[in-house]
Design a protein around this motif. Sequence first.
Motif, mmCIF file in Angstrom:
data_model
loop_
_atom_site.group_PDB
_atom_site.id
_atom_site.type_symbol
_atom_site.label_atom_id
_atom_site.label_comp_id
_atom_site.label_asym_id
_atom_site.label_seq_id
_atom_site.Cartn_x
_atom_site.Cartn_y
_atom_site.Cartn_z
ATOM 1 N N GLU A 131 -34.738 -25.768 29.990
ATOM 2 C CA GLU A 131 -35.084 -26.944 29.155
ATOM 3 C C GLU A 131 -34.086 -27.417 28.260
ATOM 4 N N LEU A 135 -32.220 -30.947 28.040
ATOM 5 C CA LEU A 135 -32.002 -31.565 26.556
ATOM 6 C C LEU A 135 -30.435 -31.812 26.329
ATOM 7 N N ARG A 138 -29.136 -34.597 28.369
ATOM 8 C CA ARG A 138 -30.019 -35.902 27.684
ATOM 9 C C ARG A 138 -29.116 -36.619 26.513
ATOM 10 N N ALA A 163 -31.598 -32.630 20.111
ATOM 11 C CA ALA A 163 -32.012 -31.946 21.329
ATOM 12 C C ALA A 163 -32.883 -30.719 20.599
ATOM 13 N N LEU A 166 -36.182 -32.057 19.938
ATOM 14 C CA LEU A 166 -36.926 -32.316 21.135
ATOM 15 C C LEU A 166 -37.800 -31.188 21.822
ATOM 16 N N ALA A 167 -37.000 -30.103 21.646
ATOM 17 C CA ALA A 167 -37.375 -28.949 22.336
ATOM 18 C C ALA A 167 -38.450 -28.406 22.174
ATOM 19 N N HIS A 169 -41.051 -30.624 21.809
ATOM 20 C CA HIS A 169 -41.877 -31.520 22.324
ATOM 21 C C HIS A 169 -42.698 -32.357 21.255
#
Length: 255
Positions: A131, A135, A138, A163, A166-167, A169
């Motif tokens: 994941e 990210l 991204r 990132a 964002l990890a 969520h």
Amino acid sequence: MTHPPMVRAEAVTKRYGPIEVLTGIDLVVAPGEVACLLGPSGSGKSTFLRCINHLERIDGGQLWVDGELVGYRRSGDRLHELKAREVARRRRDIGMVFQRFNLFPHLTALGNVIEAPIRVLGTAREAARVEALRLLERVGLAEKANAYPGQLSGGQQQRVAIARALAMHPKLMLFDEPTSALDPELVGDVLDVMKGLATDGMTMIVVTHEMGFAREVADSVAFLDGGVVVEAGPPAEVLGNPRHDRTRAFLDKVL
Ligand code: ADP
Ligand code: MG
């Protein structure tokens, strides 16, 4: 039933000692919305973000995140103060990116991104790695996964910080002047990543002096001064046709 606002502030006040820093903030941010907060230094922007993120306790008014009163849990008609663990659990759902990137210097970019999912969420290492690589891609840094923060530019470090947030969520991302510490030529890449998040539907509150970003990406702009929202609305209105003298004076300085 319609979804509650992601953030609702009603007459929120916050004091430091005798000084009231937030004097009555009213603001509503809907799910999926990008709200930019503008305002002079000392107007209370960072303090307000810290209140949303449970880092400060408010002294008056009410503040909800995703339908839940910040700092409290409801059972029946009664409100109970949250215990530290419950605060920690709610804070996981909120990502925050600061002016200074605060990466762990002894961990690689990848290491920074997988740290919290493994330690806090209990994600298996390999799944976290997969994941994290997604990210990092991204945010345009797939090839820097094994670089240490000291080997990255400020803009790259800030994208790793995004990132990393964002990890977890998050359902809400708070940005406190994310590009203010960057050399001008590095600002665009960070704003592009934030623009991408906005397009993907992330709910974001962004304190920024980047008027281009506010105009282009924000759904709403709020101008703070003296601990209140002086004026809020669509960017075209607030930036293009401000109704208050204080907003106009501020915009004259930054535009
Ligand atoms: P902004 O982010 O808009 O520049 P801040 O929220 O950082 O404004 O600060 C608002 C006011 O609160 C400022 O006058 C600042 O000096 C004061 N302040 C912020 N944090 C603290 C603190 N921990 N203790 C005392 N005063 C503070
Ligand atoms: Mg600030």
